[in-house]
Design an enzyme around this catalytic site. Structure first.
Site, mmCIF file in Angstrom:
data_model
loop_
_atom_site.group_PDB
_atom_site.id
_atom_site.type_symbol
_atom_site.label_atom_id
_atom_site.label_comp_id
_atom_site.label_asym_id
_atom_site.label_seq_id
_atom_site.Cartn_x
_atom_site.Cartn_y
_atom_site.Cartn_z
ATOM 1 N N ASP A 54 0.824 -1.210 0.000
ATOM 2 C CA ASP A 54 0.000 0.000 0.000
ATOM 3 C C ASP A 54 0.857 1.258 0.000
ATOM 4 O OD1 ASP A 54 -2.244 -1.593 0.177
ATOM 5 O OD2 ASP A 54 -2.932 -0.770 2.102
ATOM 6 N N HIS A 200 3.837 -2.305 3.225
ATOM 7 C CA HIS A 200 3.855 -0.939 2.707
ATOM 8 C C HIS A 200 5.194 -0.654 2.037
ATOM 9 C CE1 HIS A 200 0.672 -0.929 5.727
ATOM 10 N NE2 HIS A 200 0.154 0.103 5.091
#
Length: 261
Positions: A54, A200
């Site tokens: 993400d 991430h």
């Protein structure tokens, strides 16, 4: 209806709309997803683990992940922020050229607890257009910021042809005290064949330099999966679990109610 009752009803209407909009966010709870919504939990083929990232693209960090994934021989799904896509289009095109999958995260991160149906819908439309036009591919997957799926977000995603998916296992790699050991320990709590992993590739919405921890944990994660006999790849190769139809009917009803408000 007399005047006091009418005024009371009008005063209560915004709260009712907000409640209807936030109700589907209960799917954030892993136990709820695992039991009732396996597709949303990221469950796929038992011999495969979907690797997802993400908050990119980020020119400070994403290239390191692309190089490491190439070294490992792994492809992944990147959930992208639309505003960042427009700022760094060459990085998105490189990502797709190297075989990775471009998916939709948001336009920009916003607090998930504030009801903002019109802004959420408009932002998602902008993000989809940015990913489509920059990557040259049709995005298939959607993961909202913080994993909070409001009724508006459900409705907008389905209207745009996106499949919402959250995650099965996450590493909590955004935290300031995270290290590679803690990331792997968190992942192992729910890491199985058929899982979707959330990490991430940027610290844009995380602790500063947290992406370096994620990068250091990545080869150990891939080795762990391969030792267990699981292939690692993007969501496009993860299989097609079917979400219960009753859930889509309920989500549509919630979204219609919120949209009408």
């Amino acid at each position: 209806m007399n005047r006091p009752r009418l005024l009371a009803a009008l005063a209560a209407a915004p709260a009712a709309v907000a409640a209807a909009d936030i109700l589907p966010a209960a799917t954030w709870l892993p136990t709820v997803r695992a039991v009732f919504f396996p597709a949303l939990d990221g469950r796929g083929s038992r011999d495969h683990v979907a690797l997802t990232f993400d908050d990119g693209p980020d020119p400070r960090s994403t290239p390191y992940f692309l190089r490491e994934l190439d070294r490992l021989g792994v492809r992944a799904t990147f959930f992208l922020q639309g505003a960042a896509v427009l700022r760094h289009p060459a990085l998105v095109r490189r990502m797709v050229t190297e075989g990775h999958e471009a998916a939709v995260h948001c336009w920009e991160h916003q607090p998930p607890w504030l009801p903002r149906p019109l802004a959420d819908r408009a932002g998602l439309e902008r993000a989809v257009a940015a990913v489509r036009e920059t990557a040259g591919t049709e995005p298939r997957w959607y993961r909202p910021p913080f994993g909070v799926l409001t009724a508006t977000r459900w409705w907008a995603a389905r209207r745009l042809g996106l499949q919402p998916v959250l995650w099965t296992a996450w590493g909590r790699d955004w935290q300031p005290d995270a290290d590679p050991d803690s990331v792997l320990a968190q992942l192992r709590e729910r890491l199985t064949g058929g899982a979707t992993v959330l990490l991430h590739d940027s610290d844009r919405n995380s602790a500063p330099a947290s992406w370096r921890t994620t990068l250091a944990a990545l080869p150990r994660l891939v080795a762990c999966c391969r030792a267990a006999g699981w292939t690692v790849g993007p969501l496009a190769e993860h299989g097609e679990p079917v979400a219960p139809q009753r859930f889509w009917r309920a989500a549509s009803a919630w979204a219609t109610s919120a949209d009408a408000g």
